[in-house]
Enzyme design. Structure first.
Site, PDB file in Angstrom:
ATOM      1  N   ASP A 181      -3.266  58.623  -7.625  1.00  0.00           N
ATOM      2  CA  ASP A 181      -3.466  59.138  -8.799  1.00  0.00           C
ATOM      3  C   ASP A 181      -2.319  59.980  -7.489  1.00  0.00           C
ATOM      4  OD1 ASP A 181      -2.329  61.209 -10.536  1.00  0.00           O
ATOM      5  OD2 ASP A 181      -3.894  60.108 -11.815  1.00  0.00           O
ATOM      6  N   HIS A 182      -1.133  60.818  -7.360  1.00  0.00           N
ATOM      7  CA  HIS A 182      -0.630  61.337  -7.009  1.00  0.00           C
ATOM      8  C   HIS A 182      -0.684  62.562  -6.954  1.00  0.00           C
ATOM      9  CE1 HIS A 182       2.801  61.096 -10.053  1.00  0.00           C
ATOM     10  NE2 HIS A 182       3.487  62.333  -9.517  1.00  0.00           N
ATOM     11  N   HIS A 244      -2.772  60.502 -14.346  1.00  0.00           N
ATOM     12  CA  HIS A 244      -2.427  62.361 -13.994  1.00  0.00           C
ATOM     13  C   HIS A 244      -3.345  63.454 -14.668  1.00  0.00           C
ATOM     14  CE1 HIS A 244      -0.325  59.885 -11.792  1.00  0.00           C
ATOM     15  NE2 HIS A 244       0.680  59.949 -12.803  1.00  0.00           N
TER      16      HIS A 244
HETATM   17  O1  LIG Z   1       3.469  58.586 -12.393  1.00  0.00           O
HETATM   18  C1  LIG Z   1       4.090  59.077 -13.379  1.00  0.00           C
HETATM   19  O2  LIG Z   1       4.304  59.760 -12.642  1.00  0.00           O
HETATM   20  C2  LIG Z   1       5.931  60.875 -12.830  1.00  0.00           C
HETATM   21  C3  LIG Z   1       5.219  62.517 -13.051  1.00  0.00           C
HETATM   22  O3  LIG Z   1       5.187  62.824 -11.833  1.00  0.00           O
HETATM   23  P1  LIG Z   1       6.118  63.920 -11.165  1.00  0.00           P
HETATM   24  O4  LIG Z   1       4.690  64.354  -9.826  1.00  0.00           O
HETATM   25  O5  LIG Z   1       6.996  64.365 -10.868  1.00  0.00           O
HETATM   26  O6  LIG Z   1       4.959  64.814 -11.853  1.00  0.00           O
HETATM   27  C4  LIG Z   1       6.242  60.341 -14.294  1.00  0.00           C
HETATM   28  O7  LIG Z   1       7.742  60.804 -14.174  1.00  0.00           O
HETATM   29  C5  LIG Z   1       6.483  58.622 -14.214  1.00  0.00           C
HETATM   30  O8  LIG Z   1       6.963  58.440 -15.267  1.00  0.00           O
HETATM   31  C6  LIG Z   1       4.881  58.184 -13.866  1.00  0.00           C
HETATM   32  O9  LIG Z   1       5.413  56.608 -13.772  1.00  0.00           O
END
Ligand SMILES: O=C1O[C@H](COP(=O)(O)O)[C@@H](O)[C@H](O)[C@H]1O
Ligand SMILES: NC(=O)C1=CN([C@@H]2O[C@H](COP(=O)(O)OP(=O)(O)OC[C@H]3O[C@@H](n4cnc5c(N)ncnc54)[C@H](OP(=O)(O)O)[C@@H]3O)[C@@H](O)[C@H]2O)C=CC1
Length: 495
Positions: A181-182, A244
């Site tokens: 989960d980044h 997230h």
């Molecule tokens: O996991 C996801 O995250 C991105 C948003 O990540 P961020 O680090 O740019 O806040 C989102 O655009 C994408 O739809 C989703 O799958």
């Protein structure tokens, strides 16, 4: 949990010709190399169907770094030469035999102690197949550790996630599985624990006696781009909330772990997921609202509605915005709403957490009837990274006794070196055997259970979409959600 300090491994990236590898994985590996966090004992194998050779793949890797590095910076051969390519079809047994052969050769050359990291940067329908084939064809059984990194989405709902987990668990032990989960790799998300557990002023006040509500926002100005097909089946609640947003909530709400160790942190997060009050499908509207963007304007440019972005999206009922109120039924949080909000094509790209403290019972400086200025702790996740504390102090304006002031600390300005990217940290953690910032199956299962009943409730009624303009702050219903509790959303800009 066993930890290893010297990253030594063959990293196999399934889906190496794809978007994620290009935009995130290669630049992260490069940064780790550039900063000396990985060196001669790491080799990377790119695996995908394209009939490329090593040279083509290395050119591709080089291209992926062009936007990330200084234009003057030469990408050293010593870096590129450790990238290898194997053309595979993950559904074909022969692919695994060829891969095994290449990995074994590289293990000798790069003295990786037989450690193998398999990164599944592929469409989710392949996750189970790859895991099972890695076991069936012996790639899982190297001489050192073997770890499997799985991208999101981990399932589409609880039953599909359970099925996928069973497939993966038939081949790998839970300790070997790193569900990514980044957001858990973001500097300021990792900072939540430090701010909470290293500061008495917050540690002592972090409960329902002193906090009135917590707001978590992740807004995006981009639309769904090339991912419309996936996104249209998923929507904002599956794409952002299940993972997230709930992960950030868990870090904000969990009890202090007894140690900063993987199992301890995870077990505290799991308790939060268990304590989240389930939302009955027939009551969903009281707690969650959804939206979809119509045409609008962002930064002065006209923007199409979601349904106009592609013919496949015409008359789509998929939500591109979600706001919700989550209650945590435990001693610490009873009565404190956690509000979450996320959406595409909003005015700003920003992620922010606002902790709103309760007002003084009798504030000498603000008339009760007047607008009071509560103390806020703002955690800026992105694009700025930092913390801001909103206090009240003496005003030097005639006739005004007190005014709100801000104490701000910005990480972006701290040092010349920028904070490592989320993927960079998570890749290194995985190589070091630290799974703390990856999600345990129980977290995934409990969060799907919570989300599934929201989706079930939504299925009962057809939404009135589109209901917010591209470039706006989302639908009006998101404001009403807080107003009925006597709160309002704090702005995401200039706060
Ligand atoms: O996991 C996801 O995250 C991105 C948003 O990540 P961020 O680090 O740019 O806040 C989102 O655009 C994408 O739809 C989703 O799958
Ligand atoms: N892109 C992003 O920003 C994000 C992506 N993710 C997740 O990461 C994963 C990958 O996403 P993304 O990179 O965007 O996807 P892409 O569609 O860009 O890439 C898919 C990759 O899979 C390969 N592939 C497809 N079928 C096969 C097959 N049968 N055998 C071998 N390789 C195959 C493709 O290469 P080829 O055609 O050469 O075979 C390609 O390299 C997904 O799970 C996604 O949800 C998560 C967060 C953000």
């Amino acid at each position: 949990m066993e930890k290893q300090q010297e990253p030594k491994a063959v990293i196999v990236i399934f889906g190496a010709t794809g978007d994620l590898a290009m935009r995130k994985l290669f630049p992260s590996i490069y940064n780790l190399y550039y900063n000396g966090q990985i060196d001669e004992n790491v080799a990377v194998v790119g695996a995908a169907r394209k009939p490329w050779d090593n040279e083509t793949f290395r050119e591709h890797v080089k291209k992926s770094l062009m936007n990330k590095v200084d234009s003057e910076e030469e990408i050293p051969d010593s870096f590129l030469s450790r990238f290898f390519y194997e053309s595979v079809d993950v559904t074909e047994p022969s692919s695994y035999q060829n891969l095994q052969h290449l990995i074994t050769t590289l293990e000798e050359t790069y003295e990786t102690d037989g450690n193998r990291m398999f990164y599944l940067a592929m469409a989710p329908e392949f996750f189970g197949t790859i895991a099972q084939n890695l076991q069936a064809y012996g790639l899982k059984d190297g001489q050192g550790w073997t770890r499997l990194v799985i991208e999101k989405p981990f399932g589409h709902d609880l039953p599909s996630a359970q099925k996928l987990n069973n497939q993966v668990r038939e081949a790998f032990d839970e300790e070997q599985i790193y569900r990514i989960d980044h957001y858990l790799g973001k500097e300021m998300v990792q900072n939540i624990e430090v701010i909470r557990f290293a500061n008495g002023i917050f540690g002592h006040l972090w409960n329902n006696q002193y906090i009135s509500n917590i707001q978590i926002t992740s807004s995006e100005s981009l639309g769904v781009e090339e991912r419309f097909h996936f996104y249209n089946q998923s929507g904002a609640v599956r794409d952002m909330v299940q993972n997230h947003m709930l992960q950030m909530l868990a870090l904000l709400a969990m009890e202090p772990p007894i140690k900063l160790e993987t199992d301890e942190v995870r077990s505290e997060k799991i308790k939060v997921f268990r304590a989240m009050r389930p939302i009955k499908p027939e009551k969903v509207d009281q707690y969650f609202i959804r939206g979809q963007y119509g045409a609008g304007e962002i930064d002065g440019n006209p923007v199409k509605s979601y349904q106009e972005e592609h013919e496949a999206l015409e008359s789509s009922n998929t939500e591109t915005f979600v706001a919700g109120k989550i209650l945590i039924d435990n001693y610490r949080w009873a009565g404190v709403p956690f509000y979450i909000r996320t959406g595409k094509r909003m005015a700003e790209k920003a992620a922010k957490i606002v902790v709103e403290f309760k007002n003084m019972p009798m504030n000498l400086y603000y008339d009760e009837k007047d607008y009071q200025q509560p103390n806020l702790l703002v955690i800026n996740v992105q694009p700025e990274e930092g913390v801001t504390l909103h206090l009240n102090a003496k005003s030097n304006q005639p006739g005004i006794q007190a005014e709100p002031i801000k104490l701000s600390y910005s990480y972006n300005c701290k040092e010349r070196i920028s904070a490592p990217e989320a993927y960079e940290k998570l890749l290194l953690d995985c190589m070091l055997g630290d799974a703390t910032n990856f999600t345990h199956w129980d977290e995934v299962a409990l969060s799907w259970k919570f989300i599934d009943s929201i989706i079930e409730g939504w299925k009962m009624q057809k939404p009135d979409f589109p209901n917010y303009k591209a470039g706006s702050k989302g639908p009006e219903a998101a404001n009403q959600l807080l107003e009925k509790d006597g709160f309002h959303w704090w702005p995401i800009k200039d706060i």
